[in-house]
Design a protein around this motif. Structure first.
Motif, mmCIF file in Angstrom:
data_model
loop_
_atom_site.group_PDB
_atom_site.id
_atom_site.type_symbol
_atom_site.label_atom_id
_atom_site.label_comp_id
_atom_site.label_asym_id
_atom_site.label_seq_id
_atom_site.Cartn_x
_atom_site.Cartn_y
_atom_site.Cartn_z
ATOM 1 N N SER A 147 0.804 -1.214 0.000
ATOM 2 C CA SER A 147 0.000 0.000 0.000
ATOM 3 C C SER A 147 0.842 1.272 0.000
ATOM 4 O O SER A 147 0.593 2.196 -0.780
ATOM 5 C CB SER A 147 -0.920 -0.008 1.225
ATOM 6 N N ALA A 148 1.838 1.335 0.872
ATOM 7 C CA ALA A 148 2.621 2.572 1.014
ATOM 8 C C ALA A 148 3.352 2.927 -0.275
ATOM 9 O O ALA A 148 3.272 4.060 -0.759
ATOM 10 C CB ALA A 148 3.613 2.428 2.169
ATOM 11 N N ARG A 149 4.054 1.978 -0.846
ATOM 12 C CA ARG A 149 4.816 2.258 -2.066
ATOM 13 C C ARG A 149 3.880 2.550 -3.229
ATOM 14 O O ARG A 149 4.172 3.416 -4.055
ATOM 15 C CB ARG A 149 5.715 1.061 -2.382
ATOM 16 N N SER A 150 2.747 1.860 -3.305
ATOM 17 C CA SER A 150 1.777 2.117 -4.376
ATOM 18 C C SER A 150 1.261 3.543 -4.329
ATOM 19 O O SER A 150 1.161 4.218 -5.359
ATOM 20 C CB SER A 150 0.595 1.151 -4.279
ATOM 21 N N CYS A 151 0.927 4.013 -3.128
ATOM 22 C CA CYS A 151 0.447 5.395 -2.992
ATOM 23 C C CYS A 151 1.531 6.398 -3.365
ATOM 24 O O CYS A 151 1.252 7.405 -4.015
ATOM 25 C CB CYS A 151 -0.041 5.640 -1.569
ATOM 26 N N ASP A 152 2.763 6.112 -2.975
ATOM 27 C CA ASP A 152 3.873 7.000 -3.336
ATOM 28 C C ASP A 152 4.063 7.064 -4.852
ATOM 29 O O ASP A 152 4.256 8.138 -5.422
ATOM 30 C CB ASP A 152 5.172 6.540 -2.672
ATOM 31 N N VAL A 153 3.984 5.912 -5.508
ATOM 32 C CA VAL A 153 4.157 5.867 -6.967
ATOM 33 C C VAL A 153 3.023 6.618 -7.657
ATOM 34 O O VAL A 153 3.266 7.418 -8.570
ATOM 35 C CB VAL A 153 4.249 4.402 -7.457
ATOM 36 N N MET A 154 1.782 6.372 -7.224
ATOM 37 C CA MET A 154 0.648 7.068 -7.849
ATOM 38 C C MET A 154 0.722 8.576 -7.615
ATOM 39 O O MET A 154 0.425 9.363 -8.516
ATOM 40 C CB MET A 154 -0.669 6.508 -7.324
#
Length: 168
Positions: A147-154
């Motif tokens: 979740s954390a990395r996905s939100c950062d990428v988006m």
């Protein structure tokens, strides 16, 4: 998962984005005549990118997970979503009208209505595709990165898109 909340509470928390969007739609319709649509869109994209980084704990930005931060981010994302959705069709119509190839096509009200219909269809086509493929891509990112990395990428992708859109 990170906050250990029951499904009902999660549903109420995700209601924040809808409430923010519903409130801001009324406000944006009054604001858009006074500002350039291009700037409204860019502002909405940047704010949406920033709010996306607050959805979950961020490894890049050093945000610690708290329920109230996520709720506030979802509400603000709803507010900024209207900034990046509502002005799109009027801007598309404006751009089509200044295109020299369209000058002869806009001689009557019928042709202007036809142009509005085509642009609305294009917008809805791409919006619906985003609603289909966005969750699929988001789920793939969640599976591979969490979740954390996905939100950062988006968030980073949205901000980069806004910067690119600024120079167009």
């Amino acid at each position: 998962k990170e906050f250990e909340l029951d499904p009902e509470t999660c549903g109420i928390i995700f209601l924040c984005i809808g409430v923010g969007y519903a409130i801001s739609c009324q406000i944006i319709s009054m604001i858009t005549p006074h500002f350039k649509l291009h700037r409204i869109l860019i502002t909405g994209l940047i704010l949406l990118g920033i709010m996306t980084s607050f959805y979950s704990p961020s490894g890049v930005y050093g945000i610690t997970p708290k329920v109230w931060i996520s709720c506030t981010a979802l509400f603000c994302a709803g507010l900024s979503s209207s900034l990046s959705i509502i002005p799109v069709i009027p801007e598309m119509i404006e751009e089509a009208k200044i295109d020299p190839r369209m000058k002869d096509c806009l001689t009557s009200q019928y042709h202007q209505d036809l142009l509005n219909d085509h642009i609305s269809g294009l917008f809805n086509f791409f919006f619906a595709n985003g609603n289909c493929f966005g969750p699929l891509l988001g789920n793939l990112m969640y599976v591979y990165w969490g979740s954390a990395r996905s939100c950062d990428v988006m968030a980073t992708m949205m901000i980069c898109y806004a910067i690119t859109y600024f120079f167009m």
